[in-house]
Design a protein around this motif. Structure first.
Motif, PDB file in Angstrom:
ATOM      1  N   VAL A 221       1.147  -1.126  -0.122  1.00  0.00           N
ATOM      2  CA  VAL A 221      -0.094  -0.007  -0.081  1.00  0.00           C
ATOM      3  C   VAL A 221       0.962   1.219   0.174  1.00  0.00           C
ATOM      4  CG1 VAL A 221      -1.638   1.195   1.223  1.00  0.00           C
ATOM      5  CG2 VAL A 221      -1.909  -1.299   1.160  1.00  0.00           C
ATOM      6  N   PHE A 222       0.688   2.058  -0.989  1.00  0.00           N
ATOM      7  CA  PHE A 222       1.594   3.198  -1.132  1.00  0.00           C
ATOM      8  C   PHE A 222       1.384   4.123   0.005  1.00  0.00           C
ATOM      9  CE2 PHE A 222       2.390   1.539  -5.153  1.00  0.00           C
ATOM     10  CZ  PHE A 222       2.927   2.415  -6.116  1.00  0.00           C
ATOM     11  N   TRP A 223       2.601   4.320   0.944  1.00  0.00           N
ATOM     12  CA  TRP A 223       2.441   5.126   1.971  1.00  0.00           C
ATOM     13  C   TRP A 223       2.437   6.659   1.781  1.00  0.00           C
ATOM     14  CZ3 TRP A 223       0.805   6.377   6.392  1.00  0.00           C
ATOM     15  CH2 TRP A 223       1.548   7.399   7.325  1.00  0.00           C
ATOM     16  N   GLU A 224       3.389   7.072   0.587  1.00  0.00           N
ATOM     17  CA  GLU A 224       3.443   8.495   0.323  1.00  0.00           C
ATOM     18  C   GLU A 224       2.222   8.880  -0.201  1.00  0.00           C
ATOM     19  OE1 GLU A 224       6.603  10.717  -0.163  1.00  0.00           O
ATOM     20  OE2 GLU A 224       8.165   9.103  -0.304  1.00  0.00           O
ATOM     21  N   LEU A 225       1.397   8.201  -0.864  1.00  0.00           N
ATOM     22  CA  LEU A 225       0.036   8.472  -1.461  1.00  0.00           C
ATOM     23  C   LEU A 225      -1.159   8.411  -0.730  1.00  0.00           C
ATOM     24  CD1 LEU A 225       0.684   7.625  -5.307  1.00  0.00           C
ATOM     25  CD2 LEU A 225       0.806   9.739  -4.078  1.00  0.00           C
ATOM     26  N   SER A 226      -0.885   8.038   0.656  1.00  0.00           N
ATOM     27  CA  SER A 226      -2.274   7.842   1.525  1.00  0.00           C
ATOM     28  C   SER A 226      -2.416   9.257   1.710  1.00  0.00           C
ATOM     29  CB  SER A 226      -1.964   7.142   2.705  1.00  0.00           C
ATOM     30  OG  SER A 226      -1.122   7.829   3.818  1.00  0.00           O
ATOM     31  N   ASP A 227      -3.859   9.674   2.030  1.00  0.00           N
ATOM     32  CA  ASP A 227      -4.318  10.880   2.173  1.00  0.00           C
ATOM     33  C   ASP A 227      -3.413  11.227   3.774  1.00  0.00           C
ATOM     34  OD1 ASP A 227      -5.603   9.309   3.838  1.00  0.00           O
ATOM     35  OD2 ASP A 227      -7.565  10.102   3.307  1.00  0.00           O
ATOM     36  N   LEU A 228      -3.516  10.396   4.630  1.00  0.00           N
ATOM     37  CA  LEU A 228      -2.797  10.616   5.864  1.00  0.00           C
ATOM     38  C   LEU A 228      -1.463  11.223   5.827  1.00  0.00           C
ATOM     39  CD1 LEU A 228      -2.795  10.473   9.112  1.00  0.00           C
ATOM     40  CD2 LEU A 228      -2.333   8.109   8.900  1.00  0.00           C
ATOM     41  N   SER A 229      -0.583  10.357   5.136  1.00  0.00           N
ATOM     42  CA  SER A 229       0.972  10.580   4.856  1.00  0.00           C
ATOM     43  C   SER A 229       0.736  11.995   4.179  1.00  0.00           C
ATOM     44  CB  SER A 229       1.610   9.833   4.163  1.00  0.00           C
ATOM     45  OG  SER A 229       2.939  10.070   3.745  1.00  0.00           O
ATOM     46  N   ALA A 230       0.021  12.248   2.995  1.00  0.00           N
ATOM     47  CA  ALA A 230       0.401  13.471   2.297  1.00  0.00           C
ATOM     48  C   ALA A 230      -0.443  14.778   2.769  1.00  0.00           C
ATOM     49  CB  ALA A 230      -0.130  13.180   0.807  1.00  0.00           C
ATOM     50  N   VAL A 236       0.297  18.636   2.262  1.00  0.00           N
ATOM     51  CA  VAL A 236      -0.128  18.651   0.903  1.00  0.00           C
ATOM     52  C   VAL A 236      -1.412  19.120   0.530  1.00  0.00           C
ATOM     53  CG1 VAL A 236      -0.050  17.568  -1.421  1.00  0.00           C
ATOM     54  CG2 VAL A 236       1.682  16.952   0.346  1.00  0.00           C
ATOM     55  N   GLY A 237      -1.719  20.111  -0.199  1.00  0.00           N
ATOM     56  CA  GLY A 237      -3.084  20.621  -0.426  1.00  0.00           C
ATOM     57  C   GLY A 237      -3.853  19.656  -1.206  1.00  0.00           C
ATOM     58  N   PRO A 238      -5.271  19.648  -0.986  1.00  0.00           N
ATOM     59  CA  PRO A 238      -5.856  18.606  -1.844  1.00  0.00           C
ATOM     60  C   PRO A 238      -5.625  18.426  -3.169  1.00  0.00           C
ATOM     61  CG  PRO A 238      -7.289  19.924  -0.152  1.00  0.00           C
ATOM     62  CD  PRO A 238      -6.039  20.598  -0.332  1.00  0.00           C
ATOM     63  N   GLU A 239      -5.626  19.580  -4.155  1.00  0.00           N
ATOM     64  CA  GLU A 239      -5.474  19.698  -5.549  1.00  0.00           C
ATOM     65  C   GLU A 239      -4.027  18.942  -5.637  1.00  0.00           C
ATOM     66  OE1 GLU A 239      -6.526  22.260  -4.002  1.00  0.00           O
ATOM     67  OE2 GLU A 239      -8.556  22.080  -4.379  1.00  0.00           O
ATOM     68  N   ALA A 240      -2.995  19.465  -5.223  1.00  0.00           N
ATOM     69  CA  ALA A 240      -1.659  18.909  -5.252  1.00  0.00           C
ATOM     70  C   ALA A 240      -1.525  17.552  -4.913  1.00  0.00           C
ATOM     71  CB  ALA A 240      -0.662  19.784  -4.215  1.00  0.00           C
ATOM     72  N   TYR A 241      -2.490  17.008  -4.039  1.00  0.00           N
ATOM     73  CA  TYR A 241      -2.532  15.473  -3.863  1.00  0.00           C
ATOM     74  C   TYR A 241      -3.223  14.774  -4.905  1.00  0.00           C
ATOM     75  CZ  TYR A 241      -4.176  11.171  -1.860  1.00  0.00           C
ATOM     76  OH  TYR A 241      -4.434   9.840  -1.731  1.00  0.00           O
ATOM     77  N   LEU A 246      -2.366  11.272  -9.801  1.00  0.00           N
ATOM     78  CA  LEU A 246      -2.630  11.079 -11.369  1.00  0.00           C
ATOM     79  C   LEU A 246      -1.058  11.071 -11.743  1.00  0.00           C
ATOM     80  CD1 LEU A 246      -5.169  13.677 -12.020  1.00  0.00           C
ATOM     81  CD2 LEU A 246      -5.368  11.261 -12.188  1.00  0.00           C
ATOM     82  N   GLU A 247       0.039  11.546 -11.560  1.00  0.00           N
ATOM     83  CA  GLU A 247       1.264  11.400 -11.949  1.00  0.00           C
ATOM     84  C   GLU A 247       1.590  10.100 -11.717  1.00  0.00           C
ATOM     85  OE1 GLU A 247       5.008  12.433 -13.567  1.00  0.00           O
ATOM     86  OE2 GLU A 247       3.054  13.597 -13.738  1.00  0.00           O
ATOM     87  N   ARG A 279     -14.026  17.570  -2.350  1.00  0.00           N
ATOM     88  CA  ARG A 279     -14.110  18.120  -3.856  1.00  0.00           C
ATOM     89  C   ARG A 279     -13.088  17.512  -4.839  1.00  0.00           C
ATOM     90  NH1 ARG A 279     -16.236  23.634  -5.434  1.00  0.00           N
ATOM     91  NH2 ARG A 279     -17.917  22.962  -4.055  1.00  0.00           N
ATOM     92  N   ALA A 280     -11.754  18.060  -4.150  1.00  0.00           N
ATOM     93  CA  ALA A 280     -10.673  17.438  -4.963  1.00  0.00           C
ATOM     94  C   ALA A 280     -10.711  15.911  -5.000  1.00  0.00           C
ATOM     95  CB  ALA A 280      -9.271  17.844  -4.227  1.00  0.00           C
ATOM     96  N   VAL A 281     -10.963  15.050  -3.783  1.00  0.00           N
ATOM     97  CA  VAL A 281     -10.600  13.730  -3.863  1.00  0.00           C
ATOM     98  C   VAL A 281     -11.836  12.954  -4.736  1.00  0.00           C
ATOM     99  CG1 VAL A 281     -11.201  11.751  -2.156  1.00  0.00           C
ATOM    100  CG2 VAL A 281      -9.871  13.498  -1.476  1.00  0.00           C
ATOM    101  N   ARG A 282     -13.026  13.770  -4.617  1.00  0.00           N
ATOM    102  CA  ARG A 282     -14.026  13.303  -5.800  1.00  0.00           C
ATOM    103  C   ARG A 282     -13.577  13.626  -7.168  1.00  0.00           C
ATOM    104  NH1 ARG A 282     -17.039  15.628 -10.234  1.00  0.00           N
ATOM    105  NH2 ARG A 282     -18.744  14.535 -10.549  1.00  0.00           N
ATOM    106  N   ASP A 283     -13.194  14.458  -7.581  1.00  0.00           N
ATOM    107  CA  ASP A 283     -12.770  14.742  -8.812  1.00  0.00           C
ATOM    108  C   ASP A 283     -11.319  13.875  -9.288  1.00  0.00           C
ATOM    109  OD1 ASP A 283     -14.508  16.821  -9.100  1.00  0.00           O
ATOM    110  OD2 ASP A 283     -12.898  18.641  -8.854  1.00  0.00           O
ATOM    111  N   LEU A 284     -10.622  13.757  -8.288  1.00  0.00           N
ATOM    112  CA  LEU A 284      -9.648  12.478  -8.658  1.00  0.00           C
ATOM    113  C   LEU A 284     -10.126  11.184  -8.800  1.00  0.00           C
ATOM    114  CD1 LEU A 284      -6.655  11.279  -8.364  1.00  0.00           C
ATOM    115  CD2 LEU A 284      -6.873  11.307  -5.958  1.00  0.00           C
ATOM    116  N   LEU A 285     -10.994  10.480  -8.049  1.00  0.00           N
ATOM    117  CA  LEU A 285     -11.585   9.397  -8.349  1.00  0.00           C
ATOM    118  C   LEU A 285     -12.373   9.292  -9.488  1.00  0.00           C
ATOM    119  CD1 LEU A 285     -12.471   8.355  -4.529  1.00  0.00           C
ATOM    120  CD2 LEU A 285     -10.183   7.722  -5.785  1.00  0.00           C
TER     121      LEU A 285
END
Length: 311
Positions: A221-230, A236-241, A246-247, A279-285
């Motif tokens: 499980v990607f630790w650096e890309l968990s919402d908790l870690s980031a 890290v801001g929601p849009e940057a997350y 996506l990257e 909203r940023a999490v919704r748009d991402l998913l």
């Protein structure tokens, strides 16, 4: 200057060269044969989501593991931290599940005994909507540590599995330790209690066999890309997350053309369920769900796919 000898407890196996443990050998990904096709013949990048639905205990005597939330640990009663965590069970999990439902993404939940036995509405939601439920320990604030005796750790795991089976009507296949906590014995104890895979080690881009623990597998499980870690720990801001995820998906999707890869996102309702992040999490998913170069599956399906690739 010579270094002092470390008196560490080791797994009951000889360590492989380059490792100081014997749970599995060093396995560079380029030398590995991966699975040839995914669910329903899919190939390439497999995506999973685990929503962490675990409660922390208010009691001053609870064996805390430094669970995050609020402004950090403070003397009991720590209202800022605990009420922040409680938001996830009262509001966040329902907002996050609605987002995943809208995106049409199958998701899994990491569930602890405390939530299963004391939060009936949250439990009902998971039973209705989660594609899979992983065992998440007795509570989010009760760690597994090497200070436990083997009997104590075995009792912890056995109690978790039995009580979750009683609440769910089925025994979980997967395990995700509270705050990633393990002892040097944990893989063997999990395997002895019928756990098929664990989601604690963030060291790969494919599921792999824990060869020193019977038939146990590891789901990275990607630790650096968990919402908790980031978003919570690193700010890290929601849009940057969303941009970072996506990257990562772009890179992994390209790499998976030659060798199948996976990415498992670990989301927390008290983090991603907050209105200023939702909203940023919704748009991402929603954007991820629209991609044609990935396939979605519950964690257990990804693990089984990995097993087939190594048979």
């Amino acid at each position: 200057m010579s270094l002092p000898e470390l008196n560490l407890v080791r797994p009951p196996l000889a360590a492989e060269p380059g490792y100081d443990h014997g749970w599995f050998p060093y396995s560079p990904l380029p030398a590995r044969r991966g699975p040839s096709a995914g669910q329903a013949g899919q190939t390439g990048l497999a995506l999973s989501v685990i929503v962490d639905v675990r409660a922390a205990e208010w009691e001053s005597h609870a064996p805390a593991v430094g669970v995050p939330g609020g402004r950090g640990l403070a003397p009991y009663p720590d209202f800022p931290r605990m009420s922040h965590r409680e938001f996830g069970h009262r509001v966040g999990v329902f907002r996050l599940s609605a987002i995943l439902r809208e995106a049409g993404i199958p998701w899994a939940a990491a569930l602890d005994v405390l939530t299963a036995e004391h939060y009936p509405r949250a439990l009902s939601l998971l039973q209705d909507e989660a594609a899979e439920i992983l065992a998440g320990g007795l509570s989010g604030s009760r760690a597994i540590t090497s200070r436990m005796s083997e009997a104590e750790e075995d009792h912890y795991v056995a109690q978790t599995m039995e009580r979750l089976e009683g609440a769910l009507g089925a025994r979980p296949r997967g395990w995700m330790s509270p705050e990633g906590s393990q002892s040097f014995r944990t893989p063997a104890i999990l395997a002895a209690n019928g756990v098929e895979y664990m989601a604690d080690w963030a060291n790969d881009e494919q599921p792999y066999a824990v060869t020193g623990a019977g038939d146990l597998w590891s789901l990275p499980v990607f630790w650096e890309l968990s919402d908790l870690s980031a978003m919570f720990v690193r700010g890290v801001g929601p849009e940057a997350y969303a941009s970072a995820v996506l990257e990562a998906v772009d890179v992994l999707a390209a790499d998976s053309i030659g060798s199948p890869r996976m990415l498992c996102l670990h989301l927390h309702p008290w983090v991603s369920g907050e209105p200023f992040r939702a909203r940023a999490v919704r748009d991402l998913l929603v954007e991820l769900a629209s991609r044609t170069d990935v396939w979605w599956a519950a964690p257990g399906v990804v693990v089984e796919h990995g097993r087939k690739g190594q048979r």
